[in-house]
Write a protein that holds these residues in place. Structure first.
Motif, PDB file in Angstrom:
ATOM      1  N   LEU A 160       0.475  -1.481   0.027  1.00 16.77           N
ATOM      2  CA  LEU A 160       0.516  -0.147   0.111  1.00 16.77           C
ATOM      3  C   LEU A 160       1.280   1.015   0.198  1.00 16.77           C
ATOM      4  O   LEU A 160       2.117   1.386   0.644  1.00 16.77           O
ATOM      5  N   PHE A 162       0.823   5.215   1.085  1.00 18.17           N
ATOM      6  CA  PHE A 162      -0.409   5.833   1.254  1.00 18.17           C
ATOM      7  C   PHE A 162       0.107   8.147   1.063  1.00 18.17           C
ATOM      8  O   PHE A 162       1.051   8.206   1.112  1.00 18.17           O
ATOM      9  N   GLU A 197       4.541  -0.740   9.487  1.00 16.10           N
ATOM     10  CA  GLU A 197       4.627  -0.032   7.908  1.00 16.10           C
ATOM     11  C   GLU A 197       5.914   0.737   7.936  1.00 16.10           C
ATOM     12  O   GLU A 197       7.120   0.818   8.928  1.00 16.10           O
ATOM     13  N   ASP A 218      -9.088  -5.401   5.295  1.00 15.54           N
ATOM     14  CA  ASP A 218      -9.478  -3.502   5.783  1.00 15.54           C
ATOM     15  C   ASP A 218      -9.622  -3.609   6.853  1.00 15.54           C
ATOM     16  O   ASP A 218      -9.321  -2.321   7.321  1.00 15.54           O
ATOM     17  N   TYR A 220      -7.072  -3.302   8.693  1.00 13.08           N
ATOM     18  CA  TYR A 220      -5.794  -3.221   8.462  1.00 13.08           C
ATOM     19  C   TYR A 220      -6.081  -2.005   8.075  1.00 13.08           C
ATOM     20  O   TYR A 220      -5.504  -0.961   8.952  1.00 13.08           O
ATOM     21  N   ILE A 221      -6.176  -1.572   7.276  1.00 14.30           N
ATOM     22  CA  ILE A 221      -6.151  -0.185   6.584  1.00 14.30           C
ATOM     23  C   ILE A 221      -7.024   0.345   7.386  1.00 14.30           C
ATOM     24  O   ILE A 221      -6.974   2.228   7.304  1.00 14.30           O
ATOM     25  N   LYS A 222      -8.687   0.613   7.675  1.00 13.53           N
ATOM     26  CA  LYS A 222      -9.302   1.103   8.604  1.00 13.53           C
ATOM     27  C   LYS A 222      -8.568   1.438   9.818  1.00 13.53           C
ATOM     28  O   LYS A 222      -8.752   3.084   9.840  1.00 13.53           O
ATOM     29  N   SER A 224      -5.334   1.663  10.666  1.00 12.22           N
ATOM     30  CA  SER A 224      -4.508   2.641   9.487  1.00 12.22           C
ATOM     31  C   SER A 224      -4.771   4.422   9.505  1.00 12.22           C
ATOM     32  O   SER A 224      -3.917   5.056  10.250  1.00 12.22           O
ATOM     33  N   LEU A 225      -5.831   3.771   8.590  1.00 14.83           N
ATOM     34  CA  LEU A 225      -6.400   5.246   8.223  1.00 14.83           C
ATOM     35  C   LEU A 225      -6.660   5.855   9.607  1.00 14.83           C
ATOM     36  O   LEU A 225      -6.670   7.665   9.176  1.00 14.83           O
ATOM     37  N   GLU A 234      -5.522   9.064   2.038  1.00 18.08           N
ATOM     38  CA  GLU A 234      -6.151   7.458   1.262  1.00 18.08           C
ATOM     39  C   GLU A 234      -4.678   6.282   1.283  1.00 18.08           C
ATOM     40  O   GLU A 234      -3.809   7.028   1.374  1.00 18.08           O
ATOM     41  N   ALA A 235      -5.273   5.303   0.810  1.00 20.35           N
ATOM     42  CA  ALA A 235      -4.362   3.803   0.421  1.00 20.35           C
ATOM     43  C   ALA A 235      -4.537   3.162  -0.569  1.00 20.35           C
ATOM     44  O   ALA A 235      -5.486   2.568  -0.271  1.00 20.35           O
ATOM     45  N   ASN A 236      -3.666   2.901  -1.546  1.00 19.10           N
ATOM     46  CA  ASN A 236      -3.840   2.719  -2.287  1.00 19.10           C
ATOM     47  C   ASN A 236      -2.508   1.534  -3.058  1.00 19.10           C
ATOM     48  O   ASN A 236      -1.873   1.684  -2.434  1.00 19.10           O
TER      49      ASN A 236
END
Length: 253
Positions: A160, A162, A197, A218, A220-222, A224-225, A234-236
């Motif tokens: 990912l 950021f 990260e 899912d 983790y992204i939640k 982390s953001l 955002e994370a792509n």
């Protein structure tokens, strides 16, 4: 005590440890090296593979673009040389850099994804070697996912990127000349048992270090953001290298 290789897990005298294995490529200004990387594995990362460049060259080609951007208008203590790349050109207009893929590669539809694959293997290499250098960890079976992907090209890697809200970042003096890999410099770097990260030259990447489920990903992204609220938007998932803001365009805004 016998040395053991972090990658192939072989020990002396089956493998040798005569050469210095830089955790961050020397061509990127790396100064630290890991004594637990055997000569064969060290050579593998630096030598050309089935494509016409090495894993370390994929890192050098991309991150040197960022180094060029960060060092614009500054005086260096050491001569870092003019930016040269087989793959990219950097065009400047009104002091603002723009990344251009050279014509010989622009028409190759698979080139960016292929180079991105080796770039991600290089990120994993830097992470495991530097984490081992700093903490002594890395030999445990949980890191086999990293070993298999970075060293042997097995499996796939989800990395990912950021995106910052603003082009403001904390960096040490001369960090662009001699980059350092940070795991916990800023509180916004979030890690758990399955994901880590890292921050490198102003870029923040996140990736799994062991097996995970979609629910794990899912969550983790939640989380982390949530830690990055107000600083990152955002994370792509990286598919092509243009998914990474290599020229730090965010600094121009």
């Amino acid at each position: 005590m016998k040395l053991k290789c972090l990658w192939c897990l072989n020990e002396e005298p089956k493998v040798t440890f005569k050469k210095k294995a830089h955790t961050i490529p020397k061509s990127l200004g790396g100064q630290n090296y890991n004594k637990n990387v055997c000569d064969d594995c060290n050579s593998f990362f630096g030598n050309k593979q089935e494509v016409n460049y090495s894993i370390e060259e994929a890192l050098k080609e991309t991150f040197n673009i960022t180094r060029r951007r960060l060092m614009m208008g500054t005086k260096q203590k050491r001569q870092v040389g003019r930016f040269k790349s087989r793959f990219f050109d950097i065009k400047e207009r009104n002091g603002k850099p723009r990344l251009v893929v050279k014509p010989s590669f622009r028409l190759n539809t698979s080139f960016q994804r292929e180079l991105s694959h080796y770039f991600k293997r290089g990120l994993y290499k830097m992470y495991l070697e530097e984490m081992n250098r700093q903490t002594g960890k890395g030999f445990e079976p949980k890191y086999d996912v990293i070993r298999n992907f970075a060293r042997y090209g097995l499996g796939t890697a989800t990395v990912l990127y950021f995106t910052r809200v603003a082009g403001i970042m904390l960096m040490m003096d001369r960090e662009a000349e001699t980059p350092i890999l940070f795991f916990d410099r800023m509180k916004y770097l979030y890690s758990n048992e399955q994901f880590v990260e890292i921050e490198f030259l102003g870029h923040v990447f996140g990736f799994p270090i062991t097996l995970f489920t979609k629910s794990d990903f899912d969550n983790y992204i939640k989380e982390s953001l949530k830690e990055k609220q107000g600083l990152f938007k955002e994370a792509n998932v990286i598919d092509k290298l243009t998914d990474v803001d290599l020229t730090l365009r965010i600094m121009n805004e």
